[in-house]
Design an enzyme around this catalytic site. Structure first.
Site, PDB file in Angstrom:
ATOM      1  N   ARG A 123     -92.428 110.205  -8.906  1.00  0.00           N
ATOM      2  CA  ARG A 123     -92.821 110.656  -7.467  1.00  0.00           C
ATOM      3  C   ARG A 123     -94.106 111.693  -8.061  1.00  0.00           C
ATOM      4  O   ARG A 123     -94.812 111.199  -9.026  1.00  0.00           O
ATOM      5  CB  ARG A 123     -92.058 112.207  -8.197  1.00  0.00           C
ATOM      6  CG  ARG A 123     -90.556 112.309  -7.738  1.00  0.00           C
ATOM      7  CD  ARG A 123     -89.520 113.710  -8.214  1.00  0.00           C
ATOM      8  NE  ARG A 123     -87.914 113.408  -7.903  1.00  0.00           N
ATOM      9  CZ  ARG A 123     -87.289 114.324  -7.962  1.00  0.00           C
ATOM     10  NH1 ARG A 123     -87.470 115.054  -8.401  1.00  0.00           N
ATOM     11  NH2 ARG A 123     -85.836 113.431  -7.815  1.00  0.00           N
ATOM     12  N   HIS A 155     -73.582 109.887  -8.231  1.00  0.00           N
ATOM     13  CA  HIS A 155     -73.173 110.605  -7.233  1.00  0.00           C
ATOM     14  C   HIS A 155     -71.424 110.171  -7.373  1.00  0.00           C
ATOM     15  O   HIS A 155     -71.287 108.944  -7.527  1.00  0.00           O
ATOM     16  CB  HIS A 155     -73.872 109.391  -5.839  1.00  0.00           C
ATOM     17  CG  HIS A 155     -75.164 110.486  -5.946  1.00  0.00           C
ATOM     18  ND1 HIS A 155     -76.373 109.215  -6.758  1.00  0.00           N
ATOM     19  CD2 HIS A 155     -75.860 111.647  -6.220  1.00  0.00           C
ATOM     20  CE1 HIS A 155     -77.256 110.271  -6.640  1.00  0.00           C
ATOM     21  NE2 HIS A 155     -76.837 111.647  -5.916  1.00  0.00           N
ATOM     22  N   HIS A 177     -73.440 115.447  -5.722  1.00  0.00           N
ATOM     23  CA  HIS A 177     -75.361 115.041  -6.734  1.00  0.00           C
ATOM     24  C   HIS A 177     -74.778 115.848  -7.716  1.00  0.00           C
ATOM     25  O   HIS A 177     -74.534 116.370  -8.732  1.00  0.00           O
ATOM     26  CB  HIS A 177     -76.413 114.958  -6.007  1.00  0.00           C
ATOM     27  CG  HIS A 177     -76.760 115.247  -4.663  1.00  0.00           C
ATOM     28  ND1 HIS A 177     -77.435 113.878  -3.969  1.00  0.00           N
ATOM     29  CD2 HIS A 177     -75.947 115.744  -3.962  1.00  0.00           C
ATOM     30  CE1 HIS A 177     -77.257 113.755  -3.707  1.00  0.00           C
ATOM     31  NE2 HIS A 177     -76.807 114.445  -2.847  1.00  0.00           N
ATOM     32  N   GLN A 224     -83.526 109.408 -15.215  1.00  0.00           N
ATOM     33  CA  GLN A 224     -82.898 110.869 -15.396  1.00  0.00           C
ATOM     34  C   GLN A 224     -81.262 109.607 -15.537  1.00  0.00           C
ATOM     35  O   GLN A 224     -80.884 108.775 -14.525  1.00  0.00           O
ATOM     36  CB  GLN A 224     -82.175 111.405 -13.228  1.00  0.00           C
ATOM     37  CG  GLN A 224     -83.386 111.982 -13.101  1.00  0.00           C
ATOM     38  CD  GLN A 224     -82.998 112.428 -12.028  1.00  0.00           C
ATOM     39  OE1 GLN A 224     -83.346 113.880 -11.637  1.00  0.00           O
ATOM     40  NE2 GLN A 224     -82.713 112.553 -11.127  1.00  0.00           N
ATOM     41  N   ASP A 262     -78.901 109.500 -13.661  1.00  0.00           N
ATOM     42  CA  ASP A 262     -78.700 110.368 -12.376  1.00  0.00           C
ATOM     43  C   ASP A 262     -76.532 110.053 -11.565  1.00  0.00           C
ATOM     44  O   ASP A 262     -76.369 108.452 -11.917  1.00  0.00           O
ATOM     45  CB  ASP A 262     -79.273 109.539 -11.363  1.00  0.00           C
ATOM     46  CG  ASP A 262     -79.037 110.691 -10.095  1.00  0.00           C
ATOM     47  OD1 ASP A 262     -79.041 111.604  -9.992  1.00  0.00           O
ATOM     48  OD2 ASP A 262     -80.286 109.776  -8.893  1.00  0.00           O
ATOM     49  N   LYS A 309     -73.893 124.427  -4.710  1.00  0.00           N
ATOM     50  CA  LYS A 309     -73.962 124.179  -5.975  1.00  0.00           C
ATOM     51  C   LYS A 309     -73.740 124.732  -7.309  1.00  0.00           C
ATOM     52  O   LYS A 309     -74.303 125.644  -6.710  1.00  0.00           O
ATOM     53  CB  LYS A 309     -75.549 123.307  -5.447  1.00  0.00           C
ATOM     54  CG  LYS A 309     -76.615 124.736  -6.127  1.00  0.00           C
ATOM     55  CD  LYS A 309     -78.365 123.916  -6.400  1.00  0.00           C
ATOM     56  CE  LYS A 309     -79.423 124.859  -6.102  1.00  0.00           C
ATOM     57  NZ  LYS A 309     -80.482 124.358  -5.987  1.00  0.00           N
ATOM     58  N   CYS A 339     -79.821 108.982  -4.738  1.00  0.00           N
ATOM     59  CA  CYS A 339     -78.658 109.413  -3.776  1.00  0.00           C
ATOM     60  C   CYS A 339     -78.708 108.435  -2.312  1.00  0.00           C
ATOM     61  O   CYS A 339     -78.114 107.461  -1.952  1.00  0.00           O
ATOM     62  CB  CYS A 339     -78.796 110.450  -3.617  1.00  0.00           C
ATOM     63  SG  CYS A 339     -80.298 111.389  -2.970  1.00  0.00           S
TER      64      CYS A 339
END
Length: 734
Positions: free
Chosen positions: A454, A476, A601, A472, A474, A555, A425
């Site tokens: 991570r 946005h 997200h 991911q 992922d 969320k 992000c």
């Protein structure tokens, strides 16, 4: 029962989502053993004669007991006597108790208990009730009511009832550990699937060989029906009671900020605990110890090393037997075992937490990503690529450095601090901010499959479920406030399309503003209203999860259920007001003024690694054709048609399918077919002289269903249809 087992066998769901977790401070005393209850020393001597030593060479119960146990009990008894005297002096004024159906029951303050009320309805209800809820607060069944209240009686089938039941079971385990090991007990909470207790123990390691001795003590505790007694104590008395236990002293000095707090006693165990608990230890009729592991005090790697013992319990033995059967089935589907046996992926000590994918595992990985990419194109997402390494200044701007730096891999380059990205992000904010943006460009849907790292603790690494290196799906979305509803609707539709394709059912939760949040309350209220409208319009049932939103925005949490009805949290849809503000993101509105976009997200698969773990266990290694790394095996009847078998294999391979051929002269045709079925090839194509002459194959499935003779072009056409349709039961649909 199925729904209970589904919750008990859950592997990857945040507890705060599925359960209103009972916040415990369950910490127990250190070391030793104890008598079963007051005056239990005779019983202890009797059991000593029976007990002797276990297979480990250690006695089942310690003898003699540490002196602090008796001191602890004496102080408790004195203060409990004072409390009972105060209680008897209180005014027993009439009160009204309102039940969920609106019916009112008469009672007396400081005398009537929830258990009395349950008995008044029926003894069966009283016996099956685990815990009460008084004015919305969990309450011991034997604790007197203090005034007129609303009362709810909860059974084990209720999620909060399960948590209380397992919390009480943890205390029973803690008592057994004191009586067997003599170590310092630390935290002992309920978890999503049972409970555990941590212990500091010097000079001895916990072993699974100890479980038999521990369970013998647990059975005594069950038989004794030790009552769970609640007592409010002053902090100075608590410091005296637990002066022998460094861990409890830390909790008292660092965590307890009120003048008083509660302890609970069962038998000889007196435990710092908020409670509440079941009435007595006899309520836990079925219990088992399942495993042990190492951990650190409060999860800090630089703190003392502790030993953890896990358990599970139920109100009856039938449920425990069903749970064990469920565990056996789950063990057969363990993705780590199947990944190794089917040569999909593996881990190596030279790169812990980073998975190595064999070609067949990489096929699954890439097929999933390509499927998501095909959906991106339909749904207006644009794929971007962003760096793996950033200067720490980026993370300071985003706020991650202040709160997440311990979980990042960082290093120095030319006297500057850099780190591998743990999420995409902040980098996407830089892409958005690369040039001025107009309202005409919004919504801007940005997708990235970049590699993330991570720094998870080594003890937390669990196959593909918890890794250090992952990708991911992922994305946005940068949009205007008035576009939130439509964008959330699009995200939910995307989610349903993918999960329907994978064969998952799922549940939706709206997580709202937490106590600590960023931004204006009005903005939150408006955003939550838009999310609620989107969920209502989506048409699926959803549940409210109050106060569990992220600090930067509300969320939607998505919990999927696999074939064993186990719950997993993979997907997420989150609104974010923080990052656009931190990066000072803007767009030019239709009236020419600059406004701040909202950031959404969104992930559907979530971690691709974790999703592969879930899918591996969901399918039990029997992958649907479109995902399968073993789509077809050609089996020649004999060596005379080996060349034709190779020709068939090549035609299918050239058409884009994963096809192998078994020309091992050491196996019979039937053995080759059986081998292919055990290896979970979707289709076995048998060829002989007849098939060679006709340019055909004889098609059968891994489940031994025979589809008969088909020509090669027809097989290829049908295979393409199965891939396009992404059918789960592909062998039946051939």
């Amino acid at each position: 029962m199925t729904s209970i087992l589904a919750r008990v066998c859950n592997i990857q769901v945040s507890r705060g989502l599925l359960y209103r977790v009972i916040k415990t401070m369950s910490t127990s005393t250190p070391q030793a053993a104890a008598a079963a209850a007051k005056g239990g020393q005779k019983k202890e001597k009797k059991s000593k004669k029976k007990g002797g030593g276990g297979d480990t060479g250690h006695p089942i119960e310690l003898d003699p007991l540490p002196g602090y146990i008796q001191s602890r009990i004496e102080l408790f008894d004195k203060l409990k006597s004072d409390y009972e005297a105060e209680l008897s002096a209180k005014d027993k004024t009439p009160i009204k108790i309102t039940l969920p159906d609106g019916k009112e029951v008469e009672g007396k303050a400081w005398e009537t208990t929830p258990y009395n009320v349950a008995q008044g309805i029926s003894q069966g209800l009283a016996d099956n009730t685990v815990i009460a809820k008084v004015n919305g607060e969990l309450w011991d069944l034997d604790r007197p009511l203090e005034g007129s209240v609303s009362l709810q009686l909860m059974k084990f089938e209720d999620e909060e009832g399960q948590q209380v039941f397992w919390h009480s079971s943890a205390h029973m385990l803690g008592e057994a550990m004191e009586r067997h090991y003599g170590g310092c007990l630390c935290y002992g909470p309920p978890i999503d699937a049972g409970f555990f207790y941590d212990m500091f123990l010097e000079g001895r390691q916990v072993s699974s060989n100890d479980f038999t001795s521990l369970m013998q003590i647990v059975k005594k505790i069950q038989k004794d029906k030790q009552p769970f007694e609640r007592l409010v104590m002053k902090k100075e008395d608590l410091l005296k009671m637990f002066e022998y236990n460094e861990f409890k002293m830390r909790i008292l000095n660092q965590k307890i900020t009120t003048p008083t707090t509660t302890v609970y006693r069962c038998g000889p165990l007196i435990d710092l605990c908020r409670g509440p608990h079941v009435r007595h230890t006899g309520k836990v009729k079925a219990m088992d110890i399942v495993k042990n592991s190492a951990t650190y005090w409060e999860g800090k790697a630089d703190a003392e090393s502790l030993q953890r013992i896990y358990g599970i319990s139920f109100p009856d033995t039938k449920q425990l037997k069903e749970w064990k059967h469920f565990q056996e089935e789950a063990a057969k589907r363990d993705h780590r075992k199947l990944g190794r046996d089917h040569e999909l992926y593996f881990f190596h000590e030279l790169s812990p937490g980073s998975c190595f994918f064999h070609p067949k595992g990489a096929h699954i990985y890439n097929t999933l990503i390509n499927y998501i990419k095909s959906e991106y194109r339909k749904r207006g997402f644009q794929e971007v690529m962003s760096p793996n390494i950033y200067n720490s200044k980026l993370w300071e701007t985003s706020g991650h450095w202040q709160h997440y730096s311990d979980n990042m891999f960082s290093f120095d380059v030319e006297k500057e601090k850099y780190a591998l990205k743990p999420m995409n992000c902040p980098g996407h904010c830089l892409i958005y901010d690369h040039r001025p943006r107009s309202w005409r460009e919004l919504p801007y849907r940005m997708a990235d499959f970049g590699v993330l790292h991570r720094n998870e603790l080594s003890g937390a690494l669990t196959g593909l479920v918890r890794v250090r290196r992952f990708q991911q799906d992922d994305a946005h979305i940068f949009c205007m406030t008035e576009q939130i509803t439509d964008e959330i609707n699009g995200c939910l539709d995307f989610l349903k399309t993918v999960y329907d394709t994978l064969g998952f059912s799922f549940t939706l939760f709206l997580s709202t503003r937490p106590e600590k949040f960023m931004g204006e309350k009005e903005t939150w209220d408006h955003a939550e209203k838009q999310l609620q409208e989107s969920l209502d319009k989506f048409g699926m049932p959803w549940k409210l999860n109050p106060g569990d939103g992220a600090f930067y925005g509300p969320k939607i949490d998505i919990i999927l259920l696999d074939a064993l009805r186990r719950a997993h949290q993979c997907a997420t849809i989150q609104l974010d007001f923080q990052l656009p503000q931190r990066f000072n993101l803007k767009y030019v509105s239709p009236d020419g003024t600059e406004k701040r976009p909202v950031m959404i997200h969104r992930a559907v698969l979530g971690s691709v690694e974790r999703m592969i773990a879930v899918l591996t266990e969901n399918f039990g290694g029997k992958w649907p054709f479109w995902l399968s790394p073993r789509q077809a095996m050609v089996v020649p009847v004999g060596p005379a048609v080996n060349d034709y078998a190779q020709e068939v294999k090549q035609q299918l391979f050239d058409a884009g399918f994963l096809c192998d051929v078994d020309v091992d002269a050491g196996d019979t045709m039937n053995k080759k077919i059986r081998n292919a079925q055990l290896a979970q090839y979707n289709f076995i194509l048998v060829v002989g002289e007849k098939e060679k002459t006709n340019k055909t194959v004889n098609v059968r499935t891994r489940d031994n269903k025979v589809h008969g003779e088909r020509d090669i072009p027809a097989v290829i056409e049908r295979f393409r249809w199965l891939v396009d349709q992404k059918t789960i039961q592909s062998e039946e649909s051939f």
